[in-house]
Design a protein around this motif. Structure first.
Motif, PDB file in Angstrom:
ATOM      1  N   SER A   1       0.978  -1.164   0.262  1.00 20.04           N
ATOM      2  CA  SER A   1       0.156   0.125   0.076  1.00 20.04           C
ATOM      3  C   SER A   1       1.146   1.191  -0.040  1.00 20.04           C
ATOM      4  O   SER A   1       2.175   1.256   0.341  1.00 20.04           O
ATOM      5  CB  SER A   1      -0.886  -0.060   1.180  1.00 20.04           C
ATOM      6  OG  SER A   1      -0.241  -0.031   2.488  1.00 20.04           O
ATOM      7  N   PRO A   2       0.362   2.347  -0.475  1.00 14.25           N
ATOM      8  CA  PRO A   2       1.108   3.476  -0.244  1.00 14.25           C
ATOM      9  C   PRO A   2       2.057   3.974   1.117  1.00 14.25           C
ATOM     10  O   PRO A   2       3.040   4.448   0.779  1.00 14.25           O
ATOM     11  CB  PRO A   2       0.318   4.661  -0.918  1.00 14.25           C
ATOM     12  CG  PRO A   2      -0.940   4.123  -1.599  1.00 14.25           C
ATOM     13  CD  PRO A   2      -1.037   2.549  -0.930  1.00 14.25           C
ATOM     14  N   GLN A   3       1.351   3.611   1.995  1.00  9.66           N
ATOM     15  CA  GLN A   3       1.815   3.748   2.946  1.00  9.66           C
ATOM     16  C   GLN A   3       3.177   3.017   3.621  1.00  9.66           C
ATOM     17  O   GLN A   3       4.051   3.417   4.345  1.00  9.66           O
ATOM     18  CB  GLN A   3       0.807   3.590   4.473  1.00  9.66           C
ATOM     19  CG  GLN A   3       1.015   4.079   5.763  1.00  9.66           C
ATOM     20  CD  GLN A   3      -0.218   3.989   6.795  1.00  9.66           C
ATOM     21  OE1 GLN A   3      -1.115   3.345   6.369  1.00  9.66           O
ATOM     22  NE2 GLN A   3       0.340   3.965   8.012  1.00  9.66           N
ATOM     23  N   TYR A   4       3.106   1.718   3.159  1.00 10.32           N
ATOM     24  CA  TYR A   4       4.227   0.857   3.343  1.00 10.32           C
ATOM     25  C   TYR A   4       5.152   0.389   2.152  1.00 10.32           C
ATOM     26  O   TYR A   4       6.108  -0.336   2.443  1.00 10.32           O
ATOM     27  CB  TYR A   4       3.637  -0.308   4.148  1.00 10.32           C
ATOM     28  CG  TYR A   4       2.891   0.070   5.382  1.00 10.32           C
ATOM     29  CD1 TYR A   4       3.771   0.410   6.456  1.00 10.32           C
ATOM     30  CD2 TYR A   4       1.528   0.028   5.570  1.00 10.32           C
ATOM     31  CE1 TYR A   4       3.231   0.702   7.758  1.00 10.32           C
ATOM     32  CE2 TYR A   4       0.770   0.255   6.849  1.00 10.32           C
ATOM     33  CZ  TYR A   4       1.618   0.754   7.993  1.00 10.32           C
ATOM     34  OH  TYR A   4       1.174   1.032   9.161  1.00 10.32           O
ATOM     35  N   ARG A   5       4.878   0.690   1.153  1.00 10.47           N
ATOM     36  CA  ARG A   5       5.770   0.140  -0.144  1.00 10.47           C
ATOM     37  C   ARG A   5       6.949   0.421  -0.046  1.00 10.47           C
ATOM     38  O   ARG A   5       7.951  -0.343  -0.204  1.00 10.47           O
ATOM     39  CB  ARG A   5       5.192   0.775  -1.364  1.00 10.47           C
ATOM     40  CG  ARG A   5       5.616   0.179  -2.709  1.00 10.47           C
ATOM     41  CD  ARG A   5       5.365   0.895  -4.015  1.00 10.47           C
ATOM     42  NE  ARG A   5       3.968   1.053  -3.972  1.00 10.47           N
ATOM     43  CZ  ARG A   5       3.249   2.025  -4.072  1.00 10.47           C
ATOM     44  NH1 ARG A   5       3.491   3.155  -3.948  1.00 10.47           N
ATOM     45  NH2 ARG A   5       1.534   1.817  -4.007  1.00 10.47           N
ATOM     46  N   ARG A   6       7.653   1.652   0.286  1.00  4.63           N
ATOM     47  CA  ARG A   6       8.883   2.210   0.344  1.00  4.63           C
ATOM     48  C   ARG A   6       9.632   1.381   1.597  1.00  4.63           C
ATOM     49  O   ARG A   6      10.832   0.619   1.486  1.00  4.63           O
ATOM     50  CB  ARG A   6       9.015   3.303   0.569  1.00  4.63           C
ATOM     51  CG  ARG A   6      10.492   4.048   0.545  1.00  4.63           C
ATOM     52  CD  ARG A   6      10.725   5.494   0.330  1.00  4.63           C
ATOM     53  NE  ARG A   6      12.024   6.050   0.969  1.00  4.63           N
ATOM     54  CZ  ARG A   6      12.352   7.241   1.074  1.00  4.63           C
ATOM     55  NH1 ARG A   6      11.305   8.197   1.347  1.00  4.63           N
ATOM     56  NH2 ARG A   6      13.407   7.688   1.632  1.00  4.63           N
ATOM     57  N   THR A   7       8.947   1.271   2.805  1.00  3.84           N
ATOM     58  CA  THR A   7       9.360   0.504   3.836  1.00  3.84           C
ATOM     59  C   THR A   7       9.480  -0.875   3.942  1.00  3.84           C
ATOM     60  O   THR A   7      10.682  -1.436   4.119  1.00  3.84           O
ATOM     61  CB  THR A   7       8.505   0.789   4.987  1.00  3.84           C
ATOM     62  OG1 THR A   7       8.175   2.082   5.052  1.00  3.84           O
ATOM     63  CG2 THR A   7       8.929  -0.153   6.220  1.00  3.84           C
TER      64      THR A   7
END
Length: 494
Positions: free
Chosen positions: A273-279
């Motif tokens: 999800s946009p909130q966790y993709r990078r993490t």
């Protein structure tokens, strides 16, 4: 003037101009969350028991990993294996773990942490015992792969343990559980030192299953109250909280236990999800690099000790000829010495993680590992192992803190799976490439560590001082809840 205490939610006030008194009418229902309850219970007898039980799973995992570096030299001589066959025997365990970790993680988010953890531990026990009776290389390869599948569930012990900890205890208590990992490495070295020369490698495999056997028969292990509540099992969650309160000698908070609604746990798309993709992507690489370096230093230690004088320099390049050579008493002694590096690594984690934060601690550990690995002498191998151990523990603390309860186990499982990809590749570097070039091997480990430094600093969220989230929708609102609704009261002053 009407003053609301910290525990008040909403109210209405009527002030009479002639009388310096304020009446406050407060319609409310007392509520609390699992986070509130755990904060009020503090760290006590219950958490110490949890630390010991989940630590047994970690100890068993560490013993199985340490054995990989000891089993290779024995079978190289006894079964006349090639270097690729020895490396494959190590890699197949990590391949099994890479498959098992996300599977067990997903099951843990759907059916519960306890069930998934118990099944994976008993699985490892069963196939670990069978592998001690493997008649030929092919059977041993298959059975060790199945052992690896079960070991893939070991990270869920951290998930379960972290969900019972008060907010301020995570940075110290989870690394303290890593003491069991360090003990597992030391016990495996001691056990090999005693058992292999006298009884052979089969007894080593059989005896190393003891921690998983102990964990399998325990009846005390509770299910996570956070999971039960999110799964709609409020009564079971309350029973667990009541049990914690009794163990710690604290009262259960008054009111109704509340939680955010669960919207599908155990789904891989939630991690993107946009909130966790990078993490998610950065943590996958960090776990990969950590495992690549950590298991690499374990295997390198054995190979370099075993090679000894067989390492020679030609045309400004150093290579090692690793023919059949059983480990000697001196080799086991050096293995034990480097295994003790796990303990300084844990100390580094405890000292740094709550002072400079998770991200900077990760970056520091990767950088110091790189500096240490470039000189392949015993003291530098000791230092390198200490720092990469610390880095691994920081990643283990950070991952369950940054993801919500509904997908925390899956996040741990997928990160663990990525770490096993690194662990799967590293035998072909530490046990095969080393024969061609010592400098090239060490440079490769250093290069991945420097990339780990960059990835650590690019992580978007610092979890120091940030409570655990229950769901994606809750966001910061849930994590910042301070448990102020337990005994809502109102103070009214003139």
């Amino acid at each position: 003037m009407c003053k609301q205490t910290q525990r008040c939610k909403s109210f209405s006030c009527n002030t009479f101009t002639k009388v310096p008194l304020t009446f406050c009418l407060v319609p409310f229902t007392e509520t609390f969350t699992v986070h509130d309850a755990l904060e009020s219970f503090g760290f006590g007898k219950f958490q110490w028991k949890m630390s010991f039980l989940t630590g047994l799973s970690w100890l068993g995992d560490a013993m199985e990993m340490m054995i990989l570096s000891i089993l290779g030299p024995q079978l190289l001589c006894e079964w006349r294996l090639s270097s690729y066959q020895v490396a494959l025997l190590t890699s197949v365990v990590f391949a099994g773990m890479g498959i098992g970790a996300p599977v067990v993680g997903s099951l843990s988010d759907i059916y519960g942490r306890k069930a998934a953890l118990m099944i994976s531990s008993c699985w490892s026990l069963f196939y670990g015992l069978l592998s001690a009776f493997a008649p030929v290389y092919g059977w041993l390869l298959v059975l060790r792969g199945l052992v690896g599948f079960g070991l893939g569930g070991a990270p869920q012990s951290v998930t379960l343990h972290s969900e019972f900890l008060p907010e301020k205890s995570g940075g110290i208590c989870i690394p303290l559980v890593a003491v069991f990992w360090a003990l597992g490495s030391v016990f495996a070295a001691l056990l090999a030192w005693v058992a292999v020369p006298a009884l052979g490698w089969r007894w080593l495999l059989a005896l190393s299953t003891a921690p998983n056997g102990t964990f399998c028969v325990t009846q005390w292990l509770p299910e996570s109250a956070r999971f039960n509540l999110l799964a709609g099992k409020t009564e079971k969650a309350m029973a667990t909280l009541a049990h914690i309160a009794k163990e710690n000698g604290k009262p259960v908070p008054r009111g109704k236990l509340i939680a955010h609604k669960r919207k599908g746990g155990g789904r891989i798309k939630a991690l993107f999800s946009p909130q966790y993709r990078r993490t998610t992507l950065l943590l996958w690489f960090i776990w990969f690099a950590n495992a690549f370096a950590y298991y690499g230093i374990i295997l390198l230690t054995t190979e370099l000790l075993q090679a000894g004088h067989l390492c020679e320099r030609t045309d400004n390049e150093q290579s090692c000829s690793l023919d059949c050579k059983y480990l000697t008493s001196a080799d086991y002694k050096n293995l034990l010495w480097t295994s003790l590096a796990e303990f300084p690594g844990i100390l580094v984690t405890i000292l740094a993680i709550d002072r400079i934060g998770r991200k900077k601690s990760l970056a520091l550990c990767f950088f110091m590992f790189c500096l240490s690995i470039l000189t392949a002498v015993t003291i530098c191998l000791f230092t390198a192992r200490a720092f990469i151990t610390a880095g691994f523990q920081v990643a283990i603390v950070y991952t369950p803190e940054v993801f919500p309860t509904e997908n925390r186990a899956l996040a741990m499982g997928t990160c663990s799976a990525m770490s096993k990809v690194g662990a799967l590749i590293t035998p072909f570097v530490a046990q095969v490439l080393l024969r061609t070039s010592v400098f090239g091997t060490l440079s490769l480990y250093c290069g991945f560590s420097l990339l780990g430094v960059i990835a650590s600093l690019l992580l978007p969220i610092e979890t120091l001082g940030r409570g655990m989230q229950e769901s994606r929708e809750a966001g910061e609102e849930t994590t910042n809840t301070t448990g102020t609704s337990n005994a809502a009261t109102q103070e009214c002053t003139p």
